[in-house]
Write a protein that holds these residues in place. Structure first.
Motif, PDB file in Angstrom:
ATOM      1  N   LEU A  62       0.809  -1.224   0.000  1.00 27.29           N
ATOM      2  CA  LEU A  62       0.000   0.000   0.000  1.00 27.29           C
ATOM      3  C   LEU A  62       0.836   1.265   0.000  1.00 27.29           C
ATOM      4  O   LEU A  62       0.406   2.304  -0.486  1.00 27.29           O
ATOM      5  CB  LEU A  62      -0.939  -0.001   1.211  1.00 27.29           C
ATOM      6  N   THR A  64       4.127   3.589   2.225  1.00 26.76           N
ATOM      7  CA  THR A  64       4.463   4.120   3.546  1.00 26.76           C
ATOM      8  C   THR A  64       3.438   5.120   4.050  1.00 26.76           C
ATOM      9  O   THR A  64       3.135   5.167   5.237  1.00 26.76           O
ATOM     10  CB  THR A  64       5.830   4.828   3.468  1.00 26.76           C
ATOM     11  N   VAL A  65       2.914   5.918   3.142  1.00 29.74           N
ATOM     12  CA  VAL A  65       1.991   6.972   3.562  1.00 29.74           C
ATOM     13  C   VAL A  65       0.789   6.391   4.312  1.00 29.74           C
ATOM     14  O   VAL A  65       0.213   7.032   5.177  1.00 29.74           O
ATOM     15  CB  VAL A  65       1.548   7.804   2.328  1.00 29.74           C
ATOM     16  N   THR A  66       0.455   5.166   3.991  1.00 28.04           N
ATOM     17  CA  THR A  66      -0.676   4.514   4.650  1.00 28.04           C
ATOM     18  C   THR A  66      -0.413   4.337   6.145  1.00 28.04           C
ATOM     19  O   THR A  66      -1.328   4.390   6.965  1.00 28.04           O
ATOM     20  CB  THR A  66      -0.913   3.137   3.996  1.00 28.04           C
ATOM     21  N   CYS A  67       0.841   4.137   6.483  1.00 28.19           N
ATOM     22  CA  CYS A  67       1.180   3.892   7.886  1.00 28.19           C
ATOM     23  C   CYS A  67       1.539   5.201   8.593  1.00 28.19           C
ATOM     24  O   CYS A  67       1.498   5.286   9.811  1.00 28.19           O
ATOM     25  CB  CYS A  67       2.382   2.960   7.989  1.00 28.19           C
ATOM     26  N   LEU A  71      -1.934   9.824  13.266  1.00 34.99           N
ATOM     27  CA  LEU A  71      -2.864   9.086  14.119  1.00 34.99           C
ATOM     28  C   LEU A  71      -2.544   7.599  14.122  1.00 34.99           C
ATOM     29  O   LEU A  71      -3.185   6.827  14.815  1.00 34.99           O
ATOM     30  CB  LEU A  71      -4.296   9.270  13.610  1.00 34.99           C
ATOM     31  N   CYS A  72      -1.590   7.184  13.295  1.00 36.94           N
ATOM     32  CA  CYS A  72      -1.278   5.753  13.212  1.00 36.94           C
ATOM     33  C   CYS A  72       0.141   5.548  13.717  1.00 36.94           C
ATOM     34  O   CYS A  72       0.372   5.624  14.904  1.00 36.94           O
ATOM     35  CB  CYS A  72      -1.470   5.264  11.792  1.00 36.94           C
ATOM     36  N   TYR A  89       7.037   5.192  12.321  1.00 33.16           N
ATOM     37  CA  TYR A  89       7.374   5.879  11.071  1.00 33.16           C
ATOM     38  C   TYR A  89       8.404   6.971  11.322  1.00 33.16           C
ATOM     39  O   TYR A  89       9.322   7.173  10.522  1.00 33.16           O
ATOM     40  CB  TYR A  89       6.098   6.478  10.452  1.00 33.16           C
ATOM     41  N   VAL A  90       8.246   7.664  12.438  1.00 33.59           N
ATOM     42  CA  VAL A  90       9.152   8.761  12.762  1.00 33.59           C
ATOM     43  C   VAL A  90      10.559   8.210  12.987  1.00 33.59           C
ATOM     44  O   VAL A  90      11.550   8.737  12.465  1.00 33.59           O
ATOM     45  CB  VAL A  90       8.637   9.514  14.009  1.00 33.59           C
ATOM     46  N   TRP A  92      11.789   5.377  11.891  1.00 33.27           N
ATOM     47  CA  TRP A  92      12.286   4.896  10.604  1.00 33.27           C
ATOM     48  C   TRP A  92      12.749   6.069   9.738  1.00 33.27           C
ATOM     49  O   TRP A  92      13.848   6.077   9.200  1.00 33.27           O
ATOM     50  CB  TRP A  92      11.152   4.128   9.904  1.00 33.27           C
ATOM     51  N   ARG A 145      -0.551   4.227  -3.816  1.00 34.27           N
ATOM     52  CA  ARG A 145       0.301   5.211  -3.134  1.00 34.27           C
ATOM     53  C   ARG A 145       1.658   4.624  -2.750  1.00 34.27           C
ATOM     54  O   ARG A 145       2.392   5.196  -1.956  1.00 34.27           O
ATOM     55  CB  ARG A 145      -0.420   5.758  -1.900  1.00 34.27           C
ATOM     56  N   VAL A 165      -4.026  -4.662   6.663  1.00 33.34           N
ATOM     57  CA  VAL A 165      -4.183  -3.274   7.097  1.00 33.34           C
ATOM     58  C   VAL A 165      -5.491  -3.084   7.850  1.00 33.34           C
ATOM     59  O   VAL A 165      -5.574  -2.342   8.827  1.00 33.34           O
ATOM     60  CB  VAL A 165      -4.069  -2.309   5.901  1.00 33.34           C
ATOM     61  N   VAL A 169      -6.259  -3.146  12.684  1.00 34.19           N
ATOM     62  CA  VAL A 169      -6.866  -2.061  13.464  1.00 34.19           C
ATOM     63  C   VAL A 169      -8.244  -2.449  13.993  1.00 34.19           C
ATOM     64  O   VAL A 169      -8.952  -1.613  14.544  1.00 34.19           O
ATOM     65  CB  VAL A 169      -6.963  -0.745  12.651  1.00 34.19           C
TER      66      VAL A 169
END
Lengths: 468, 1288
Positions: A62, A64-67, A71-72, A89-90, A92, A145, A165, A169
């Motif tokens: 999907l 990276t932007v998806t993760c 809020l995720c 993500y931060v 990484w 994406r 995905v 959640v």
């Protein structure tokens, strides 16, 4: 290393190299030729991860932007009430070199490598490069994406998220269900080892070959536990982690990483396509420094950890992982240690022409594979770990790490097991151990200027802080 | 959830307990009356329905649970673009989670919306959907956004609001709030919702509320009640400094808000004429209370009830409430009736895109979907040919700037407009294409229909009032000769593109070569001054990320304070590469890590690669650009080194810089300090290609207009004020000091939409006309504000001589403009030109009353009012109307301030006339000396021979308002210089007479007595005084002996600063460093850089020079029989006669002249003794195609005249519109933004004078000889970018 790539045909080194190869060639080449009996043998122990590696997944990636939503997993701060940190993500993005893997392909060095290799496309468009410098999946499995330019992305390790995905959640999400849906079980040391090694060591699909090295690719270095730590890791093993997932001690991660390094290298060694490069064996499987050192510097030693050396002047398999595994095996089970030792020696001999290298490789793979369940199940207590650590050190003091690759592996291994010891209260003085470890690492700062004697001296200090 | 920071309107008085008692009482009064009014929107009648409650959307749910909530919905909505609106497949939602409704209802088999089993389909639809209370108003069953719904949302059931738009802020907490609660709350408090900057600015600048830390803002509860919003945490001292506000209260109803100004008609007293002054919210039903007034009082007053009753209201608030000037904002839907106005409300307003604009620079890839608000959705139930639907059922962060523009239309001269390189059209350029050939006389109904869409009154007469015309106005471009229109049309407005011009107005190409006015390709050859960012493909969201859109959760009152991004965050500074962390005032501590940001399509927004920084386009997945890095541009040897940039940025501060030395090294081997460093000035002080200025907007209130209130409870009331921009220009570059929130740095300042107010009562009597209000701080409301122009370009930037005296000394007018001393060019001569004559004062009506207020006989008049123009021609250009009053002597100096005319009338002394009713048809004597009993007032000071008088400013001011802690501490206002309390009269015998005139600004008529505060004539130095010019606290007085310069620093203790002998000095005009004096010889130029050492530097011989007026680079001399002589004073030390104009002999006794601007044209008004008033059009699109220049060459044409009652001698200067501060640093006009102000005297001097008082000058040439390289040892500039990156 560059030396060979450029001046191979001109100077007398060339002749020296040709001489060495010519001597070794018949045996290796013969040893690696396939017979039906061997094929049978190769099927021996099925060491496969529970599911395809992320790049082999049939699911869509999907992106990276998806993760990355704040809020995720893109929160700047760790969440207090979540079972994961939510700032993965931060971490990484800011500090994990995987995030920059693709961009490396844009630099001058990469462009040069691609040119040297005569690739049709520039590095950042060549599959051979993208396979490890990006999450390289077929176009039809790329989500709208997904961006290859993101390098080694979330899904490159955690598996394409098309199916998981949503499940991850859900209010009653479970790790098991996520894995069913294609989440790659990175928490499992064996699965992680298989995955990381795919690029950091190579596997049947991808390998940093000697040609690549010749074209200018830097040498590779990897040890699972150390690299997990320095990635840096973006998870904390805490209460809720242990409720959901198995907790692997760093030392075990190291051990499993070594076992898979051996099994995977054996696979490559016997692989008709990957293990050879035309007439020559795939030289990258060999010990670089067996050849890459000044002519004047005779490094041959009559004795190795696995018994007497086969002969001087031979190209040697890179056996650094076997060395590590040997220390581990002996600590777990003397018989297993002996088996590994003798099988490694047999392989060395076979590679030198005294036996069937292919048969011996598969046998070694089995020995290593057999260790995996042993490592996985066995509780590693302080004494076992200390024994591993001391053997690692003593092998070094015995001069078995005459080459850089082994010394480097040993240092990372000592770090892993030492860390375990430290946490368990098995070190008298953690600070001085760390200090000595640091100095040991300094002696390894540059593979081209590695001085075995200096390493041994530093190792001696380490031993002093390791012993009870 | 609803109660944490939102308080219903009823309890908000409690919330404001901490606020001042006065304010609390004020608001309480308002609310009492507001809630009496009915809630009836035009024809909306509610249907009685019962609504079931849908639970809020869950934060998490299983896919199976979510699917259940869509079952019925997808039986009709068989396809959609994004099931959950979110691009992220991890979001698990069913339809009713957000929309509510009943997902169990299935479409009956084979039923269709129209056709087979229509009834079954419709029944299922009615059962599953949530239906509106006001189904007619919503055009049920259409789902398109209705046109101009405004307060409908406040009246509608919130269940329907949620169904229709789950992102509406009344319900967003239940839908979006499931995951994004913090963001929803932040948005509720953000300026995008509260509009606090507009309401606060309007109320403060126009004297309505004295709180520069604003207290009003829009917010509603979930059921549509006005709400107070409170900051989530108490506001401490640090937060106050950061511009954070504790709370915002709802806007009270306009009917109850007292005017900021007590215009004469608002003063207490008067006989009530209930038909003329209808009461809203009568205290008793018979109105008997008002009738207590005794008969016999003058009936121009509106009764003795207080301000805030009757029509004694604040006109700007009518405008806020009833026109769509500033809105709608996030609390309401867009008006959805014309291109540029299609959008939803709340979260959806930004995150779903509508087709609004066809220009790809504005709309990116959405441009291809047109501008008519039509959808591209896959959903088969949404009609594709109906306007008012979003493009897709999809959220995006790739928001085109055209979407931002739906709100940021306002103000039509700034922000997104300037980013596009456009500003509001001025009604003049290419008028033949924009006005109907046959004059239009719109009916009331036609006007109303147009004004609902577009509150400019001119639109009711122009072609663009037709929305089909306005939609395609840019298609006219190929045949236009003076301008080019941009292709966006929100609010029905027209926008003209700004092109590169020199100061004379000549178009320039990219290499600064002139482009001919007659070149058919001139607009292609010239440079359209868009933001360079726009040219790269950037949209608003490429700089303004989540925080700038949503707010950070704190309440702000000023936009600049609420922004997190700063230029340096992406471009770095001279010595540092960019950190990619935001550092603007509203950035979170440490800043936002911009490297983490991703575009909607998934790419990292910013990336360092091989020492270069790239940004990826938010709207175009295939676009990225390399960032300009300031450090590279100033580093010699770097491929990006730019000598011009390096010189500007590394220009040394102090003596070294004044000598022109620049470079990284210091002259003495020490580290230099830099003149233009980031700490001293904002980047965009130089990096702008043009700044906008909206010098004046006319708000004429009309009582006979029943219109709807567009906020809060809605409802119709009488009174409406249109919105009429007057002089929107692009050639004014002005500087000042920003507020502390922006580091109190030097920054561009713009004229920020100053208002002038008029009112026509129910009998169509003009009870006040064109009155500038007074700001709460007592300063003039001709407002200015620090401003980020969004017109950055790489080459078209400001340069040395734009801010400092040039070596050629050819920028005196530029300096006057820059420092906000004014240029007398955009001055406002309104409906009347005021003439002083030998026996009278007289108001000659020179413009139409209707909008646009064209000067009669002018170019604009010809096209906007062809019938009336013809009539004027038929009259032989004679103006038909004037009103006069006799004087007691020659009215040789007259000055209009507010509703008073100050006259020095010789033996009659100083007389102040009441001219409030000058346009009131109900008053027979429109100019009067005593509004009521002469016993109650005496606006007169008798002197021996009052030859002239001067006010420190002709802008209405009220120095008495500007005192106390509220002004000095809380509002951070500077004090007035004491001279602003006075008028200064020169008397040929008595010398200087000083009179306190504050009484006219206190709203109390009964104390209007004038008396001398001082009579001064030490040593008879002022013998024969005949003229006075004020320049700050220096008075330049023409006497028998010549020039006498007085210091009025202590206005009651004048001192002689210097004298300079002249033979028969007659008058003078001041511009920055030069005084232009008429004498027996002609025009003499006096250098007054040092008022203590005035020096004659040049002269132009003239036979009979009378008065002189300096407007930018021309001095206009009333030269008696020679008519109007125009002198080029671009180089004041080398003046040159440009033209003599006598209108073929018609102008042969020129006594006085003033100049002013109306729309895009420049006019001169000449007092021609024997002939009366002459109106001369100096520039017009017909005569001077360079009319957009800073100072185009005038091409005088006589267009109108009127003989006065007695020989005309003097004229009242038009209202100063670009003068915020005087020559000695005394502030005159209000500055928006707390703590912001014009330069003080010392700061002004630094631009052109050494600390020792010597002038210095600059050259724009790059002087390589003055470059000082970095010392060898320290070489910081060789550090690589990569190392900077690693450090981060």
């Amino acid at each position: 290393m560059k030396l060979f790539g450029i001046s191979l045909k001109r100077n007398f080194l060339q002749r020296a190299w040709v001489r060495v190869i010519t001597r070794a060639l018949p045996t290796i080449a013969l040893a690696l030729s396939i017979t039906p009996a061997m094929a049978q043998l190769s099927a021996a122990p099925p060491i496969e991860p529970p599911q395809p590696l992320p790049y082999q997944s049939p699911h869509k990636t999907l992106g990276t932007v998806t993760c990355a939503s704040s809020l995720c997993h893109g929160s700047i701060k760790r969440w207090k009430d979540s079972n994961v940190l939510q700032n993965e993500y931060v971490t990484w993005s800011r500090t994990d070199k995987h995030a920059k893997a693709y961009n490396k392909l844009l630099n001058a060095q990469s462009q040069k490598i691609a040119r040297n290799l005569g690739l049709k496309e520039p590095a950042h468009e060549s599959k051979i490069c993208l396979d490890c410098h990006a999450h390289s999946v077929p176009a039809e499995l790329q989500g709208e994406r997904f961006k290859p330019t993101d390098g080694i992305t979330c899904e490159a390790c955690h598996g394409p998220a098309e199916l998981w995905v949503k499940s991850h959640v859900e209010p009653d999400a479970s790790h098991a269900r996520n894995i069913e849906n294609g989440l790659y079980p990175t928490s499992d040391a064996a699965a992680r080892a298989k995955m990381c090694l795919a690029c950091h060591f190579g596997n049947k699909d991808k390998l940093v070959t000697h040609r690549l090295m010749g074209a200018g690719h830097p040498r590779m270095s990897f040890e699972l536990d150390t690299f997990t730590e320095i990635a840096p890791k973006h998870f904390v093993v805490d209460k809720d982690y242990s409720e959901r997932k198995r907790v692997w001690e760093g030392a075990k991660v190291w051990a499993i990483g070594q076992a898979y390094a051996v099994t995977d290298s054996m696979d490559i060694l016997v692989d008709e396509k990957q293990g050879r490069d035309g007439l020559f064996p795939e030289l990258v499987l060999l010990d670089c420094h067996a050849c890459h050192h000044p002519m004047s510097e005779g490094r041959w030693k009559p004795k190795t950890a696995f018994g007497p050396s086969v002969a001087p002047g031979l190209v040697r398999l890179n056996d650094s992982n076997m060395l590590m595994l040997r220390a581990l095996a002996f600590a777990l089970d003397t018989n297993a240690g002996e088996r590994l030792s003798s099988q490694t020696r047999k392989l060395h001999r076979a590679v030198a022409g005294e036996g069937d290298a292919r048969v011996e490789a598969m046998a070694l793979k089995k020995v290593a594979a057999d260790l995996v369940p042993l490592i996985s199940e066995r509780t590693l207590d302080i004494n076992t770990i200390r024994a591993i650590a001391l053997r690692l050190v003593d092998d070094g003091l015995s001069g078995y790490y005459s080459d850089y690759a082994a010394a480097e592996q040993a240092a990372m291994a000592i770090s892993s097991v030492g860390s375990f010891l430290g946490k368990q209260g098995g070190l008298r003085n953690t600070a001085s151990f760390n200090d000595n470890l640091r100095k040991l690492n300094i002696s390894l700062a540059n593979d081209e200027r590695y001085k075995p004697q200096e390493f041994i001296a530093r190792l001696r200090d380490v031993r002093a802080t390791l012993a009870r | 959830m609803q109660t944490d920071t939102k308080i219903s309107k009823f309890s908000f008085v409690h919330a404001l307990a901490a606020a001042s008692m006065a304010f609390t009482a004020f608001i309480a009064l308002m609310l009492a009356s507001v809630y009496g009014t009915a809630n009836a929107a035009s024809d909306a009648k509610p249907v009685s329905r019962s609504y079931s409650v849908s639970p809020p959307a869950p934060e998490r749910q299983s896919v199976m649970d979510a699917d259940k909530k869509s079952v019925g919905c997808v039986s009709c909505h068989t396809g959609t673009d994004r099931h959950t609106m979110h691009a992220n497949p991890g979001v698990t939602l069913g339809c009713t989670d957000c929309h509510g409704g009943d997902a169990t209802v299935l479409k009956p088999k084979n039923a269709q919306y129209s056709g087979q089993d229509e009834a079954g389909y419709r029944a299922a639809m009615a059962k599953s959907h949530v239906l509106p209370k006001f189904d007619k108003a919503w055009n049920y069953p259409s789902s398109a956004n209705p046109e101009r719904s405004y307060t409908l949302l406040n009246k509608e059931a919130n269940q329907f609001v949620r169904f229709m738009n789950p992102g509406d802020l009344r319900v967003a907490r239940e839908a979006c709030g499931a995951c994004h609660l913090e963001t929803v709350q932040a948005v509720e408090r953000s300026l995008m919702s509260s509009s606090a900057m507009l309401w606060g600015g309007a109320s403060y600048n126009n004297g309505i509320l004295p709180y520069k830390r604003y207290i009003l803002g829009e917010s509603y509860t979930s059921d549509g009640q006005g709400a107070t919003i409170k900051n989530p945490i108490p506001v401490n001292d640090h937060m106050i400094k950061m511009g954070i506000l504790p709370a915002l209260a709802p806007l009270p109803a306009w009917e109850t808000i007292p005017p900021g100004d007590i215009f004469r008609v608002f003063e207490r007293g008067g006989k009530v004429i209930s038909s003329a002054f209808p009461e809203v919210g009568l205290p008793n039903s018979t109105g008997a209370l008002q009738r207590l007034d005794e008969p016999g009082r003058p009936d121009i007053k509106q009764s003795n009830r207080g301000p805030g009753t009757g029509s004694r209201i604040a006109v700007p608030v009518i405008n806020i409430t009833k026109t769509r000037l500033n809105d709608p904002h996030l609390w309401f839907l867009g008006t959805n009736e014309q291109p540029g106005d299609y959008r939803s409300s709340g979260c959806t307003a930004c995150h779903t895109v509508y087709a609004n604009d066809r220009d790809p620079k504005h709309s990116g890839s959405y441009a291809k979907f047109g501008n008519e608000g039509k959808t591209q959705t896959k959903d088969p139930t949404i009609p594709k040919d109906e306007s008012g639907h979003p493009l897709k059922h999809e959220f995006t962060r790739a928001i085109p700037s055209s979407q931002c523009m739906t709100c940021h239309m306002h103000q039509p001269n700034v922000f997104v407009n300037s980013f596009y390189g456009a500003t509001m059209w001025d009604y003049e350029s290419d008028a033949p294409s924009m006005w109907p050939a046959k004059q239009k006389y719109p009916t009331a109904a036609e006007s109303r229909e147009i004004l609902n869409r577009n509150p400019e009154e001119a639109a009711t007469r122009g072609l663009w009032g037709d929305k089909e015309f306005s939609k395609n106005v840019s298609l006219l471009n190929p045949k236009l000769k003076d301008t080019q229109f941009a292709d966006y049309h929100g609010h029905g407005w027209n926008f003209r593109k700004i092109f590169k011009r020199d100061r004379k107005g000549t178009l320039l190409d990219k290499d600064n070569k002139p482009v001919s006015d007659t070149d058919p390709k001139k607009f292609e050859k010239s440079v359209h001054l868009t933001s360079i960012h726009l040219d790269l493909g950037m949209h608003c969201v490429d700089c303004h990320f989540s925080q700038d859109g949503h707010g950070n959760g704190h309440i702000y009152g000023e936009v600049a304070a609420a922004i997190e991004i700063d230029c340096a965050d992406c471009h770095g500074t001279t010595d540092k590469y960019p950190t990619l962390f935001t550092s603007g005032p509203a950035a979170s501590p440490g800043g936002r890590d911009m490297k983490l940001l991703r575009t909607q399509d998934g790419r990292a927004r910013f990336e360092w690669r091989e020492g270069k920084l790239y940004q990826r386009a938010a709207l175009d997945a295939n676009k990225e650009w390399e960032m300009s890095l300031v450090k590279d541009s100033v580093t010699p040897g770097n491929p990006k080194y730019n000598e011009k940039a390096a010189r500007a940025k590394l220009m040394h501060a102090g003596a070294s810089g004044r000598d022109g030395e620049w470079g990284p090294g210091g002259a003495d081997g020490k580290d230099p300090t830099f003149a233009h460093s980031n700490e001293k000035m904002t980047c965009y002080t130089c990096h702008l290609s043009w700044t906008t200025s909206c010098a004046g907007c006319h708000l004429p209130i009309q009582a006979n207009a029943k219109t709807e209130r567009l906020h809060y409870e809605g409802g119709e009331t009488r009174n409406y004020a249109t919105y009429n921009p007057q002089v929107a220009r692009d050639d004014m570059f002005q500087l000042g000091i920003h507020g502390e929130v922006k580091g109190a740095r030097i920054t561009p300042v713009r004229s920020s939409s100053a208002l002038i107010l008029s009112s026509t009562n129910a009998n169509r009597e003009r009870i006040y006309i064109q009155q500038p209000p007074i700001a709460a701080s007592g300063f003039s409301s001709q407002a200015f504000a620090p401003h980020y122009p969004h017109t950055e370009r790489t080459t078209e930037t400001k340069t040395c001589s734009d801010c400092h005296v040039s070596k050629a000394n050819d920028n005196n007018a530029i300096m006057a403009q820059l420092l906000l001393q004014g240029t007398n060019f955009v001055n406002f001569v309104g409906y009347n030109a005021w003439v002083g004559s030998s026996k009278n004062i007289e108001a000659v009506n020179v413009t139409e009353w209707d909008e646009p207020q064209a000067v009669i006989g002018s170019y604009l008049h010809k096209y906007a009012y062809p019938d009336w123009f013809q009539n004027h021609e038929k009259r032989g250009q004679q103006l038909p109307e004037s009103h006069s009053h006799s004087t007691n002597g020659e009215a040789r100096c007259i000055a209009l301030r507010g509703e008073y005319m100050f006259v020095a009338e010789g033996a009659g002394g100083l007389r102040v006339y009441d001219v409030a009713n000058i346009a009131n048809k109900g008053i027979s004597q429109r100019i009067i000396t005593a509004p009521f009993s002469p016993l109650g007032q005496d606006a007169h000071v008798s002197t021996t021979n009052a030859t002239c008088m001067a006010l420190p400013t002709n802008q209405p001011i009220a120095p008495l308002r500007n005192q106390g802690d509220l002004m000095r501490v809380t509002n951070q206002e500077q004090a007035f210089h004491p001279m602003y309390n006075y008028a200064f009269i020169v008397d040929a015998v008595e010398g200087l007479i000083v009179v306190d005139v504050n009484t006219f600004a206190d709203g109390e008529p009964r104390n209007n007595f004038l008396k001398r505060a001082l009579t001064w004539n030490d040593a008879n130095v002022l013998k024969g005084a005949r003229y006075i010019t004020l320049g700050g606290y220096y008075a330049y007085i023409a006497t028998d002996a010549g020039l006498v310069v007085l210091s009025l620093n202590d206005p009651l203790k004048p001192t002689v600063v210097s004298t300079l002998p002249f033979s028969d000095m007659r008058a003078s005009a001041l511009q920055f460093r030069y005084l232009f004096a008429t004498t027996e010889k002609g025009l003499e130029v006096i250098d007054v850089t040092y008022p203590e050492r005035p020096t004659v530097v040049a002269a132009i011989p003239l036979a009979d020079a009378r008065r002189v007026y300096a407007a930018r680079t021309y001095a206009y001399v009333a030269a008696g029989k020679d008519g109007l002589v125009i002198i080029d004073i671009e180089k004041p030390t080398a003046p040159r006669e440009y033209q003599r104009f006598t209108a073929d002999g018609a102008l042969n006794d020129a006594q006085d002249v003033v100049v002013g601007s109306t729309n895009a044209s420049l006019f001169a008004y000449v007092a021609d003794g024997v002939n009366g008033l002459k109106v001369i059009q100096l520039t017009s699109p017909d005569s001077q195609p360079k009319f957009y220049g800073f100072s185009p060459d005038p091409k005088p044409q006589l267009i109108a005249w009127r003989k006065t009652e007695s020989p005309a001698l003097a004229l009242a200067k038009g209202l100063d519109r670009d003068r915020a501060v005087d020559e000695t640093g005394g502030q005159i006009a209000v500055f928006g933004r707390i703590g912001s102000r014009p330069f003080n005297a010392g700061e002004m001097r630094k631009f052109y004078m050494t600390p020792e008082g010597k002038p210095w000058s600059v050259t724009d040439e790059i002087e390589r000889a003055r470059f000082i390289p970095a010392p060898k040892s320290a070489n910081p500039s060789t550090k690589t970018v990569a190392s900077a990156e690693v450090k981060k």
